[in-house]
Write a protein that holds these residues in place. Structure first.
Motif, PDB file in Angstrom:
ATOM      1  N   ASN A   1       2.365   5.134   8.790  1.00 20.64           N
ATOM      2  CA  ASN A   1       1.914   6.008   9.869  1.00 20.64           C
ATOM      3  C   ASN A   1       2.492   5.592  11.217  1.00 20.64           C
ATOM      4  O   ASN A   1       2.727   6.431  12.094  1.00 20.64           O
ATOM      5  N   LYS A   2       2.726   4.307  11.375  1.00 23.97           N
ATOM      6  CA  LYS A   2       3.253   3.778  12.635  1.00 23.97           C
ATOM      7  C   LYS A   2       4.738   4.065  12.806  1.00 23.97           C
ATOM      8  O   LYS A   2       5.188   4.436  13.903  1.00 23.97           O
ATOM      9  N   TYR A   3       5.522   3.901  11.743  1.00 18.38           N
ATOM     10  CA  TYR A   3       6.982   3.970  11.873  1.00 18.38           C
ATOM     11  C   TYR A   3       7.590   5.269  11.345  1.00 18.38           C
ATOM     12  O   TYR A   3       8.493   5.828  11.963  1.00 18.38           O
ATOM     13  N   PHE A   4       7.147   5.745  10.207  1.00 24.13           N
ATOM     14  CA  PHE A   4       7.722   6.956   9.602  1.00 24.13           C
ATOM     15  C   PHE A   4       6.596   7.809   9.025  1.00 24.13           C
ATOM     16  O   PHE A   4       6.411   7.877   7.799  1.00 24.13           O
ATOM     17  N   PRO A   5       5.833   8.477   9.880  1.00 21.80           N
ATOM     18  CA  PRO A   5       4.648   9.201   9.409  1.00 21.80           C
ATOM     19  C   PRO A   5       4.943  10.324   8.427  1.00 21.80           C
ATOM     20  O   PRO A   5       4.030  10.761   7.706  1.00 21.80           O
ATOM     21  N   ASP A   6       6.184  10.793   8.373  1.00 16.69           N
ATOM     22  CA  ASP A   6       6.519  11.869   7.432  1.00 16.69           C
ATOM     23  C   ASP A   6       6.899  11.347   6.045  1.00 16.69           C
ATOM     24  O   ASP A   6       7.047  12.140   5.104  1.00 16.69           O
ATOM     25  N   ALA A   7       7.088  10.033   5.925  1.00 17.42           N
ATOM     26  CA  ALA A   7       7.447   9.464   4.625  1.00 17.42           C
ATOM     27  C   ALA A   7       6.233   9.460   3.698  1.00 17.42           C
ATOM     28  O   ALA A   7       5.098   9.334   4.145  1.00 17.42           O
ATOM     29  N   LYS A   8       6.503   9.610   2.417  1.00 14.26           N
ATOM     30  CA  LYS A   8       5.444   9.546   1.416  1.00 14.26           C
ATOM     31  C   LYS A   8       5.319   8.125   0.884  1.00 14.26           C
ATOM     32  O   LYS A   8       6.282   7.367   0.878  1.00 14.26           O
ATOM     33  N   VAL A   9       4.132   7.776   0.443  1.00 13.95           N
ATOM     34  CA  VAL A   9       3.928   6.507  -0.256  1.00 13.95           C
ATOM     35  C   VAL A   9       3.717   6.820  -1.728  1.00 13.95           C
ATOM     36  O   VAL A   9       2.835   7.612  -2.090  1.00 13.95           O
ATOM     37  N   SER A  10       4.557   6.213  -2.573  1.00  9.80           N
ATOM     38  CA  SER A  10       4.512   6.476  -4.010  1.00  9.80           C
ATOM     39  C   SER A  10       4.265   5.180  -4.774  1.00  9.80           C
ATOM     40  O   SER A  10       4.719   4.112  -4.361  1.00  9.80           O
ATOM     41  N   VAL A  11       3.571   5.306  -5.881  1.00 13.61           N
ATOM     42  CA  VAL A  11       3.364   4.172  -6.784  1.00 13.61           C
ATOM     43  C   VAL A  11       3.806   4.592  -8.177  1.00 13.61           C
ATOM     44  O   VAL A  11       3.324   5.598  -8.710  1.00 13.61           O
ATOM     45  N   LEU A  12       4.729   3.817  -8.771  1.00 19.82           N
ATOM     46  CA  LEU A  12       5.139   4.024 -10.149  1.00 19.82           C
ATOM     47  C   LEU A  12       4.356   3.040 -11.011  1.00 19.82           C
ATOM     48  O   LEU A  12       4.562   1.830 -10.928  1.00 19.82           O
TER      49      LEU A  12
END
Length: 259
Positions: free
Chosen positions: A109-120
């Motif tokens: 949220n601080k650096y790249f709020p548009d990026a998704k967080v994914s877990v494989l």
């Protein structure tokens, strides 16, 4: 036999077939493999051949390394599509996985709020309340289900501890749609001559029936992309994957294939 052992705790960014520009987060040791599966198709090789000697990275080490890399990417103008928990084994096996997810969401949220967080994940710890809660917080909760045939799972995915496919399926249903089911399709044989072809209707139709009951928001199917520790495995064809996608769509499921 070529294998891939990833740096820890951060690697990449790399280009993922399924996720785009991905910054990898590896919660396992950097000198070996630590997994609750021992898949015959794993690009990291067999567990016995890559036993780690180093410790797991701490929560603090992961946070510091992640923030440092995100700062550098921001300065260089490299924008990740996704921050992906993957690497040398099962990420949810880390004892501080839930807290690391919290840190990662905060830094995203601080650096790249548009990026998704994914877990494989291979789904083996989704029964743990703290893991279940953490996976519900990420953008892409990607859980493996290569088949619903437990004999096949024991031959190909080779769980290292207790494994009950029915329990895994019930655990997936508990996410109430907040998950992506990920399935490997392939052909060929094991080194002792047993078929691993799960592209046939004997496997596909029962699997689709169960996936429909799980009701994920997406199904990702894929095939072998890199060298595998078992040398007799073969890629599923484009036509075979496309057929499975069509069957999933007919069942009312959103599905994608990576070739």
């Amino acid at each position: 036999m070529a294998t891939v052992i990833y740096p820890s705790p951060i690697f990449g960014p790399i280009h993922s077939r399924r996720l785009g520009i991905s910054l990898g987060i590896n919660l396992l040791p950097s000198d070996g493999k630590f997994c609750t599966f021992d898949c015959i198709y794993c690009e990291c090789g067999y567990n016995k051949d890559h036993r780690p000697t180093r410790k797991l990275p701490t929560r603090e080490e992961v946070r510091e390394a992640l923030e440092s890399r995100l700062k550098k990417m921001q300065e260089e103008g490299v924008i990740p599509n996704v921050l992906t928990f993957a690497g040398n084994g099962e990420p949810t096996a880390h004892p501080h996985f839930p807290e690391i997810i919290e840190d990662t969401l905060e830094l995203r949220n601080k650096y790249f709020p548009d990026a998704k967080v994914s877990v494989l994940s291979n789904s083996t710890f989704i029964h743990k309340p703290e893991v279940f809660a953490a996976l519900n917080k990420v953008d892409n909760n990607i859980l493996k289900l290569d088949t619903v045939n437990e004999e096949y799972i024991r031959m190909v995915d080779r769980p290292t501890g207790h494994y009950d496919v029915k329990r895994i399926i019930e655990g997936m249903k508990a996410f109430k749609g907040n998950l992506i089911v990920q399935t490997m399709f392939m052909k060929g044989t094991t080194e002792d001559g047993r078929s691993v072809d799960n592209t046939t209707d004997d496997f596909v139709m029962e699997w689709i029936k169960v996936v429909k009951e799980i009701a994920p928001r997406q199904v990702m199917i894929y095939t072998i992309d890199r060298e595998t520790p078992d040398q007799l495995l073969q890629k599923a064809t484009h036509e075979e994957l496309d057929r499975i996608v069509s069957l999933l769509q007919e069942a009312g499921l959103y599905a994608t294939a990576s070739y």
